[in-house]
Scaffold this motif. Structure first.
Motif, short mmCIF file in Angstrom:
data_model
loop_
_atom_site.label_atom_id
_atom_site.label_comp_id
_atom_site.label_asym_id
_atom_site.label_seq_id
_atom_site.Cartn_x
_atom_site.Cartn_y
_atom_site.Cartn_z
N GLY A 67 0.80 -1.21 0.00
CA GLY A 67 0.00 0.00 0.00
C GLY A 67 0.84 1.27 0.00
N ARG A 68 2.09 1.16 0.37
CA ARG A 68 2.98 2.32 0.45
C ARG A 68 4.13 2.26 -0.55
NH1 ARG A 68 2.75 5.23 5.53
NH2 ARG A 68 0.90 4.51 6.59
N TRP A 69 4.49 1.08 -0.98
CA TRP A 69 5.66 0.88 -1.84
C TRP A 69 5.26 0.14 -3.10
CZ3 TRP A 69 10.76 2.29 -0.46
CH2 TRP A 69 10.88 2.84 0.81
N GLU A 70 6.02 0.36 -4.18
CA GLU A 70 5.81 -0.37 -5.42
C GLU A 70 7.17 -0.68 -6.03
OE1 GLU A 70 3.45 2.22 -7.83
OE2 GLU A 70 5.03 3.69 -8.05
N THR A 73 10.64 1.38 -9.54
CA THR A 73 11.76 2.31 -9.62
C THR A 73 12.92 1.67 -10.38
OG1 THR A 73 11.11 3.28 -7.51
CG2 THR A 73 13.38 3.69 -8.24
N VAL A 74 13.49 2.40 -11.33
CA VAL A 74 14.66 1.92 -12.06
C VAL A 74 15.76 2.97 -11.87
CG1 VAL A 74 15.60 1.25 -14.30
CG2 VAL A 74 13.23 0.70 -13.73
N ASP A 75 16.86 2.56 -11.25
CA ASP A 75 17.93 3.49 -10.93
C ASP A 75 18.81 3.85 -12.11
OD1 ASP A 75 17.17 3.67 -8.22
OD2 ASP A 75 18.20 1.80 -7.78
N SER A 76 18.87 2.99 -13.12
CA SER A 76 19.70 3.25 -14.29
C SER A 76 19.28 2.29 -15.40
CB SER A 76 21.18 3.05 -13.94
OG SER A 76 22.00 3.41 -15.01
N ARG A 86 5.28 4.87 -3.19
CA ARG A 86 4.22 5.20 -4.16
C ARG A 86 4.08 6.71 -4.28
NH1 ARG A 86 1.08 1.27 -6.11
NH2 ARG A 86 1.33 -0.79 -5.18
N PRO A 87 3.83 7.20 -5.49
CA PRO A 87 3.72 8.64 -5.72
C PRO A 87 2.72 9.36 -4.81
CG PRO A 87 3.85 7.50 -7.81
CD PRO A 87 3.73 6.44 -6.74
N LEU A 89 1.93 8.71 -1.73
CA LEU A 89 2.52 8.90 -0.42
C LEU A 89 3.59 9.99 -0.47
CD1 LEU A 89 2.87 8.24 2.55
CD2 LEU A 89 4.35 6.31 1.88
N LEU A 90 4.39 10.00 -1.53
CA LEU A 90 5.39 11.07 -1.68
C LEU A 90 4.73 12.44 -1.74
CD1 LEU A 90 7.95 9.60 -4.23
CD2 LEU A 90 8.34 10.17 -1.83
N ARG A 91 3.63 12.55 -2.49
CA ARG A 91 2.91 13.83 -2.58
C ARG A 91 2.36 14.23 -1.23
NH1 ARG A 91 1.35 11.52 -7.52
NH2 ARG A 91 -0.60 10.79 -6.61
N ALA A 92 1.82 13.28 -0.50
CA ALA A 92 1.26 13.58 0.83
C ALA A 92 2.36 14.05 1.78
CB ALA A 92 0.56 12.35 1.40
N LEU A 93 3.52 13.41 1.74
CA LEU A 93 4.64 13.81 2.60
C LEU A 93 5.17 15.19 2.21
CD1 LEU A 93 6.55 10.42 2.82
CD2 LEU A 93 5.14 11.50 4.61
#
Length: 109
Positions: A67-70, A73-76, A86-87, A89-93
């Protein structure tokens, strides 16, 4: 006070890693884990369930709460997907930064 415990340059691009010893105390660490993992005692926020931990202890989980992570993500280029918050949660923070995140930013500034 935080002090550098390890400074390293990695790979051909010389990407840096710094480990700061003493940046957070146990109470701040527990609060940050609750923000990122949910209620570590298995509550409605998406916590550890059967893997629940004591309040100041890191939850013992193999994967972060879906519910919080997905895993998108690709680092390179060419690297496998890794876990990212998850986006929403990032927006909420970002909209309403919790006191613990503000405290970490203050200590780093």
């Amino acid at each position: 006070a935080a002090r550098p415990a390890l400074v390293a340059e990695l790979g051909a691009t010389r990407e840096g890693v710094v480990v700061l010893d003493g940046l957070v105390d146990d109470a701040l660490r527990a609060d940050l884990l609750r923000l990122l993992l949910g209620d570590a005692r298995g509550g409605a926020a998406g916590g550890g369930g059967a893997h629940a931990a004591a309040p100041n202890e890191a939850p013992s989980i193999h994967e972060p709460p879906a519910g919080r992570w997905e895993r998108t993500t690709v680092d390179s280029a060419g690297l496998p997907r890794t876990w990212g918050i998850r986006p929403r949660l990032l927006r909420a923070l970002e909209r309403r930064p919790p006191r613990s995140l503000v405290e970490v930013h203050t200590r780093l500034a």
